[in-house]
Design a protein around this motif. Structure first.
Motif, mmCIF file in Angstrom:
data_model
loop_
_atom_site.group_PDB
_atom_site.id
_atom_site.type_symbol
_atom_site.label_atom_id
_atom_site.label_comp_id
_atom_site.label_asym_id
_atom_site.label_seq_id
_atom_site.Cartn_x
_atom_site.Cartn_y
_atom_site.Cartn_z
ATOM 1 N N SER A 1 0.821 -1.208 0.000
ATOM 2 C CA SER A 1 0.000 0.000 0.000
ATOM 3 C C SER A 1 0.860 1.265 0.000
ATOM 4 C CB SER A 1 -0.917 0.011 1.227
ATOM 5 O OG SER A 1 -0.144 -0.026 2.416
ATOM 6 N N LYS A 2 2.146 1.111 0.303
ATOM 7 C CA LYS A 2 3.058 2.251 0.353
ATOM 8 C C LYS A 2 3.812 2.365 -0.961
ATOM 9 C CE LYS A 2 6.857 4.210 3.076
ATOM 10 N NZ LYS A 2 7.758 4.001 4.236
ATOM 11 N N LYS A 3 3.774 3.545 -1.565
ATOM 12 C CA LYS A 3 4.461 3.729 -2.840
ATOM 13 C C LYS A 3 5.974 3.707 -2.648
ATOM 14 C CE LYS A 3 0.876 6.306 -5.308
ATOM 15 N NZ LYS A 3 0.537 7.568 -6.015
ATOM 16 N N LEU A 4 6.652 3.169 -3.642
ATOM 17 C CA LEU A 4 8.108 3.140 -3.635
ATOM 18 C C LEU A 4 8.661 4.363 -4.361
ATOM 19 C CD1 LEU A 4 8.757 -0.599 -4.558
ATOM 20 C CD2 LEU A 4 9.066 0.469 -2.318
ATOM 21 N N PRO A 5 9.860 4.803 -4.000
ATOM 22 C CA PRO A 5 10.505 5.875 -4.761
ATOM 23 C C PRO A 5 10.992 5.360 -6.110
ATOM 24 C CG PRO A 5 11.981 5.075 -3.053
ATOM 25 C CD PRO A 5 10.672 4.375 -2.840
ATOM 26 N N ALA A 6 11.159 6.287 -7.038
ATOM 27 C CA ALA A 6 11.645 5.935 -8.377
ATOM 28 C C ALA A 6 12.735 6.905 -8.797
ATOM 29 C CB ALA A 6 10.510 5.958 -9.392
ATOM 30 N N ILE A 7 13.694 6.386 -9.541
ATOM 31 C CA ILE A 7 14.766 7.200 -10.110
ATOM 32 C C ILE A 7 14.682 7.106 -11.629
ATOM 33 C CG2 ILE A 7 16.479 5.315 -10.000
ATOM 34 C CD1 ILE A 7 17.423 8.877 -9.121
ATOM 35 N N ILE A 8 14.634 8.253 -12.292
ATOM 36 C CA ILE A 8 14.616 8.307 -13.753
ATOM 37 C C ILE A 8 16.051 8.473 -14.226
ATOM 38 C CG2 ILE A 8 13.787 9.547 -15.785
ATOM 39 C CD1 ILE A 8 11.417 10.505 -14.073
ATOM 40 N N LEU A 9 16.541 7.503 -14.970
ATOM 41 C CA LEU A 9 17.938 7.500 -15.397
ATOM 42 C C LEU A 9 18.118 8.412 -16.605
ATOM 43 C CD1 LEU A 9 18.558 3.645 -15.115
ATOM 44 C CD2 LEU A 9 18.993 5.411 -13.381
ATOM 45 N N ALA A 10 18.750 9.550 -16.369
ATOM 46 C CA ALA A 10 18.981 10.537 -17.429
ATOM 47 C C ALA A 10 20.406 11.057 -17.358
ATOM 48 C CB ALA A 10 17.986 11.689 -17.296
ATOM 49 N N LEU B 1 15.972 7.818 2.341
ATOM 50 C CA LEU B 1 14.560 8.103 2.626
ATOM 51 C C LEU B 1 13.942 7.064 3.552
ATOM 52 C CD1 LEU B 1 13.335 8.951 -1.001
ATOM 53 C CD2 LEU B 1 13.921 10.586 0.807
ATOM 54 N N GLY B 2 14.680 5.991 3.812
ATOM 55 C CA GLY B 2 14.142 4.903 4.615
ATOM 56 C C GLY B 2 13.368 3.878 3.811
ATOM 57 N N ALA B 3 13.469 3.932 2.480
ATOM 58 C CA ALA B 3 12.755 2.988 1.621
ATOM 59 C C ALA B 3 13.505 1.666 1.546
ATOM 60 C CB ALA B 3 12.582 3.569 0.223
ATOM 61 N N GLU B 4 12.757 0.594 1.320
ATOM 62 C CA GLU B 4 13.360 -0.728 1.203
ATOM 63 C C GLU B 4 13.850 -1.020 -0.209
ATOM 64 O OE1 GLU B 4 10.332 -0.175 2.405
ATOM 65 O OE2 GLU B 4 10.374 -0.764 4.514
ATOM 66 N N ALA B 5 13.304 -0.304 -1.202
ATOM 67 C CA ALA B 5 13.647 -0.580 -2.596
ATOM 68 C C ALA B 5 13.415 0.677 -3.416
ATOM 69 C CB ALA B 5 12.802 -1.739 -3.138
ATOM 70 N N VAL B 6 13.940 0.660 -4.642
ATOM 71 C CA VAL B 6 13.749 1.777 -5.562
ATOM 72 C C VAL B 6 13.447 1.212 -6.945
ATOM 73 C CG1 VAL B 6 16.214 1.967 -6.153
ATOM 74 C CG2 VAL B 6 14.721 3.974 -6.373
ATOM 75 N N VAL B 7 12.589 1.900 -7.663
ATOM 76 C CA VAL B 7 12.289 1.559 -9.049
ATOM 77 C C VAL B 7 13.158 2.430 -9.945
ATOM 78 C CG1 VAL B 7 10.509 1.557 -10.849
ATOM 79 C CG2 VAL B 7 9.920 0.919 -8.493
ATOM 80 N N SER B 8 13.795 1.819 -10.934
ATOM 81 C CA SER B 8 14.546 2.593 -11.921
ATOM 82 C C SER B 8 13.842 2.506 -13.267
ATOM 83 C CB SER B 8 15.981 2.071 -12.065
ATOM 84 O OG SER B 8 16.006 0.782 -12.664
ATOM 85 N N VAL B 9 13.827 3.621 -13.981
ATOM 86 C CA VAL B 9 13.332 3.638 -15.361
ATOM 87 C C VAL B 9 14.260 4.526 -16.169
ATOM 88 C CG1 VAL B 9 10.919 3.264 -14.706
ATOM 89 C CG2 VAL B 9 11.765 5.598 -15.010
ATOM 90 N N SER B 10 14.303 4.281 -17.460
ATOM 91 C CA SER B 10 15.147 5.079 -18.339
ATOM 92 C C SER B 10 14.348 6.224 -18.939
ATOM 93 C CB SER B 10 15.709 4.198 -19.456
ATOM 94 O OG SER B 10 16.482 4.966 -20.344
ATOM 95 N N VAL B 11 14.991 7.372 -19.070
ATOM 96 C CA VAL B 11 14.300 8.542 -19.606
ATOM 97 C C VAL B 11 13.954 8.378 -21.080
ATOM 98 C CG1 VAL B 11 16.305 9.890 -20.398
ATOM 99 C CG2 VAL B 11 14.302 11.075 -19.456
ATOM 100 N N ASP B 12 14.585 7.410 -21.753
ATOM 101 C CA ASP B 12 14.298 7.227 -23.180
ATOM 102 C C ASP B 12 13.259 6.136 -23.435
ATOM 103 O OD1 ASP B 12 15.770 4.919 -22.734
ATOM 104 O OD2 ASP B 12 17.531 5.596 -23.846
ATOM 105 N N THR B 13 12.443 5.828 -22.413
ATOM 106 C CA THR B 13 11.330 4.877 -22.577
ATOM 107 C C THR B 13 10.021 5.611 -22.279
ATOM 108 O OG1 THR B 13 11.719 4.118 -20.312
ATOM 109 C CG2 THR B 13 12.661 2.792 -22.080
ATOM 110 N N PRO B 14 9.519 6.389 -23.234
ATOM 111 C CA PRO B 14 8.378 7.277 -22.959
ATOM 112 C C PRO B 14 7.012 6.603 -22.949
ATOM 113 C CG PRO B 14 9.075 7.520 -25.233
ATOM 114 C CD PRO B 14 10.077 6.611 -24.583
#
Length: 219
Positions: A9-18, A98-111
């Motif tokens: 129920s808790k959202k995970l942080p995400a990093i956009i790889l640019a 941030l105290g998060a257990e995991a992070v989502v990564s996505v690439s900036v060139d996947t629109p």
């Protein structure tokens, strides 16, 4: 498997790889290239905004270039543009802070990222907590991994730092050592992980933005 990803129920942080140098695009800031009236970065943010919080940008250029997006800018902690693994590591370290257990990564060139990407990644997480996005070829059925668009437990950040220091460059190679799960997406009406790496790719993607699935927020 022990739940190392926190409550769903808790959202995970995400990093956009640019943080790359966009050599195949001819240089410049690929994240700010315009596709269908919006920058690539704006399109990725729109696809993630309901799935993750907070969202940060991994970039190694002047942070002022991204000031209008009002998101944290996280630079690589390893110098020399070693590639997307360095951006993933920076994202892990930021998320851990941030105290998060995991992070989502996505690439900036996947629109055209799936709107259920994060849910599917969490469901697919392997025994060490890694999940890779993958898609199947519409004609052959062959599966292709997209390891820059994945889920990473922050507990592996020291392992990743050591791997990069030893010369490892590919996210898929790092993930393979930890028995990753896979969230597999269909490639109809087109592959949602379509990359925009070259001016030709940008032109082809422009046509996709005029389809329902390729609109700013998809279906």
């Amino acid at each position: 498997m022990v739940n190392i990803l926190g409550p769903k129920s808790k959202k995970l942080p995400a990093i956009i790889l640019a943080g790359g140098r966009a050599t195949r695009m001819g240089g410049g800031n690929k994240a700010l290239r315009v596709l269908g009236g919006e920058t690539l970065l704006a399109r990725v943010i729109a696809r993630l905004s309901d799935q993750c919080a907070p969202v940060a940008i991994n970039a190694n250029t002047d942070p002022e270039a991204f000031a209008g997006y009002k998101l944290p800018i996280i630079a690589d902690t390893i110098p020399g543009f070693p590639g997307p693994l360095a951006g993933i590591l920076a994202g892990m370290e930021w998320a851990a802070g941030l105290g998060a257990e995991a992070v989502v990564s996505v690439s900036v060139d996947t629109p055209f990222l799936p709107l259920d990407l994060v849910h599917r990644l969490r469901e697919a997480a392997g025994r060490h907590g890694i999940a890779l996005a993958a898609s199947t070829d519409a004609e052959t059925g062959r599966m292709q991994d997209h390891p820059t668009c994945s889920l990473w437990p922050v507990s592996l950040r020291e392992d990743l730092a050591q791997a990069i220091e030893s010369g490892l460059l590919r996210p898929g190679q790092f993930a393979a050592a930890y028995d990753p799960g896979r969230a597999v997406f269909a490639s109809q009406p087109f592959d949602p992980f379509t990359n925009v790496n070259t001016p030709g790719d940008l032109a082809e993607a422009e046509a996709l933005t005029r389809t329902p699935a390729g609109s700013l927020r998809g279906f």
